[in-house]
Design an enzyme around this catalytic site. Structure first.
Site, PDB file in Angstrom:
ATOM      1  N   GLU A  79     -12.814  -0.978  -3.252  1.00 11.94           N
ATOM      2  CA  GLU A  79     -13.912  -0.800  -4.203  1.00 11.94           C
ATOM      3  C   GLU A  79     -15.245  -1.302  -3.665  1.00 11.94           C
ATOM      4  OE1 GLU A  79     -13.882   0.608  -7.123  1.00 11.94           O
ATOM      5  OE2 GLU A  79     -11.778   0.741  -7.709  1.00 11.94           O
ATOM      6  N   GLU A 110       7.849  -7.399   4.926  1.00 11.92           N
ATOM      7  CA  GLU A 110       7.279  -8.729   4.731  1.00 11.92           C
ATOM      8  C   GLU A 110       8.064  -9.814   5.466  1.00 11.92           C
ATOM      9  OE1 GLU A 110       8.910 -10.588   0.617  1.00 11.92           O
ATOM     10  OE2 GLU A 110       7.596  -8.853   0.381  1.00 11.92           O
TER      11      GLU A 110
END
Length: 269
Positions: A79, A110
């Site tokens: 954004e 992960e």
């Protein structure tokens, strides 16, 4: 270490609750998040100042994460160039499994302790930058490996975790521990932990952008003109701030200069 995030929910027999009971209880748990953040605001403030210092001096911010927290950091980072007109690459995300595979939720990635550092090397990370690890558990190998190596290389680090005395916090110069307690569904850290992470991302990036001069008064004067809604909002912003009365002329000036800020500068405002 104590893993609060893995403790049983304070609520039993969820399947027997009505919709009204479920939503009321989830909402009651969510109320705890802002208070948990408030308890560590001084530490958050110190971390933000360190990030601002790096960004002001040509450095970059790297979010390093996995799971829900990592994916939320992607939403924050993407954004910023649009909302605040910062160059792409100023804020980056190193996500377990890769940002390009975001919707696949490749949780197995992960567990690789070397992958995040290898990805950071691809960006030529240096001590000019700030690396922020995100891990609800505070133990994620993908994040821990990166922070350990960054510490050894003299790269400033921070973290957002949801358990006390975690190994990730121990390897961060700015450890932020948001202790929101057991999740409504036991172990589902996409809930309160995720909410806390989202709130901190909003707080961190917005504060950084304001401190970097990307906001004037309370307006997004550097927003990119990417659609009709934003163009219309920007024209009205320009008219208000510059005292212009002709919408079409204000729009022509805006489109010529590329942003409200540039248009205002051209008018000496």
């Amino acid at each position: 270490m104590t893993k609060i995030t893995e403790q049983p929910s304070l609520y039993r027999h969820l399947e027997q609750m009505s919709i009204e009971e479920l939503t009321a209880n989830i909402n009651n748990e969510d109320k705890k998040v802002a208070l948990a953040i408030e308890a560590v605001l001084p530490k958050i403030n110190l971390m933000i100042q360190s990030i601002v210092d790096k960004l002001e001096n040509g450095g970059r911010l790297f979010y390093v994460g996995a799971g829900s927290g990592g994916r939320l950091s992607v939403l924050d980072a993407i954004e910023l160039p649009t909302t605040y007109g910062i160059p792409k690459g100023k804020v980056n995300v190193i996500l377990a499994g890769g940002v390009d595979r975001l919707i696949e939720a490749r949780e197995e990635k992960e567990d690789d302790p070397d992958a995040a550092w290898e990805a950071l090397l691809g960006y030529e990370v240096s001590d000019k930058d700030f690396v922020l690890g995100i891990s609800a558990s505070g133990t994620t190998p993908f994040v821990l490996g990166a922070l350990k190596t960054c510490r050894d290389k003299g790269i400033l680090t921070g973290c957002i975790v949801s358990n006390p005395e975690s190994p990730i916090a121990a390897n961060a110069a700015h450890p932020i521990e948001i202790l929101t307690g057991p999740e409504f569904v036991s172990g589902s850290t996409r809930m309160k932990c995720g909410t806390a992470q989202k709130m901190i991302f909003d707080m961190l990036s917005t504060t950084c952008m304001i401190r970097l001069g990307r906001v004037e008064d309370n307006k997004m004067v550097n927003v990119l003109l990417i659609n009709d809604k934003i163009v219309d909002r920007s024209v009205k912003m320009l008219m208000e701030r510059a005292g212009l009365t002709d919408y079409d002329k204000a729009k022509a000036l805006l489109m010529d200069k590329g942003s409200v800020k540039a248009a205002l500068d051209s008018l000496g405002k």
